[in-house]
Design an enzyme around this catalytic site. Structure first.
Site: not given
Length: 260
Positions: A72, A126
């Site tokens: 991701s 993230k």
């Protein structure tokens, strides 16, 4: 012929002697086992316990490292990377507890952080794209912060051609400038049907908004909303070691590299 008569006393003496010999042998054997156990404890258990007493507080309060299982955050962080995380980037905590002793800084736009998901407590990796008080909007996959669109630059197709492409979904590499002097590469997947617009929304106090660099293949604030500051475990400083996830050979070009 005369037959010898058994001597009961001699028989008892022989039995007592055998029992004493067996008891002495048992004591020697037991002493040998205890001695080996003590030697094992001195040679292995004490150093191991000492290492745990040093490493566990260090990893909980100073710095930590984690293996990355998903993509991701490609192209910044790849599957098989082992990342180095500073636990002192934003706050000082008492080791092995959640007690906050002092605040040392604030998450900034562009920081790559390790956090606990607001949905299921999964540890995630993230990038912070907006901080408290900022008005953020995503328009066609492009960020607008406080009314100002961010700068994007399309990179040559060969920029990240060594990365595997999702089957049937070719990816495009872009350069995103989140703040003056802070830019990074990201990947978008134009053919994938995903939400590419939201907002505008204002980031509440004590929270941040995070996205993955693999922008169309990331479960992030578009799924679980804003992230409270106390859910952030630390800031990622770089890649310590990298192994190819299938072939398990080292990727030396990624070892000991800082993050953008």
């Amino acid at each position: 012929m005369s037959r010898s008569t058994p001597n009961p006393k001699a028989t008892r003496d022989d039995s007592d002697s055998s029992e004493r010999s067996a008891a002495a042998e048992a004591r020697r054997s037991s002493g040998g086992v205890r001695g080996r156990a003590r030697e094992f404890a001195r040679a292995w258990l004490k150093p191991l316990l000492l290492a745990v007493l040093i490493v566990a507080p260090f990893r909980s309060a100073v710095a930590d490292w984690h293996d990355v299982p998903t993509g991701s955050m490609k192209p910044t962080v790849l599957e098989g990377d082992r990342i180095f995380v500073s636990k002192l980037a934003y706050e000082l905590r008492f080791p092995l507890t959640g007690w906050k002793l002092a605040e040392l800084g604030d998450p900034a736009r562009g920081d790559v952080v390790v956090l606990r998901s607001p949905l299921d407590e999964t540890r995630l990796l993230k990038r912070v794209v907006a901080v408290e008080g900022e008005l953020v909007e995503l328009v066609g996959g492009r960020l607008v912060i406080d009314g100002t669109p961010l700068r994007y630059e399309r990179l040559p197709d060969a920029a990240h051609d060594g990365l595997p492409q999702p089957e049937g979904f070719p990816q495009v590499a872009l350069r995103e400038e989140l703040a003056p002097g802070r830019s990074h590469d990201l990947l978008v997947t134009p053919r994938r049907r995903v939400p590419r617009s939201f907002g505008p929304v204002r980031v509440p106090a004590g929270h941040v908004l995070v996205l993955g660099d693999n922008r169309d293949n990331s479960a992030d604030s578009r799924v679980f909303g804003f992230v409270a500051r106390e859910r952030i475990e630390g800031r990622v400083l770089g890649v310590l070691l990298s192994l190819h996830p299938r072939r398990l050979w080292p990727r030396w070009e990624r070892t000991c590299t800082p993050l953008e």
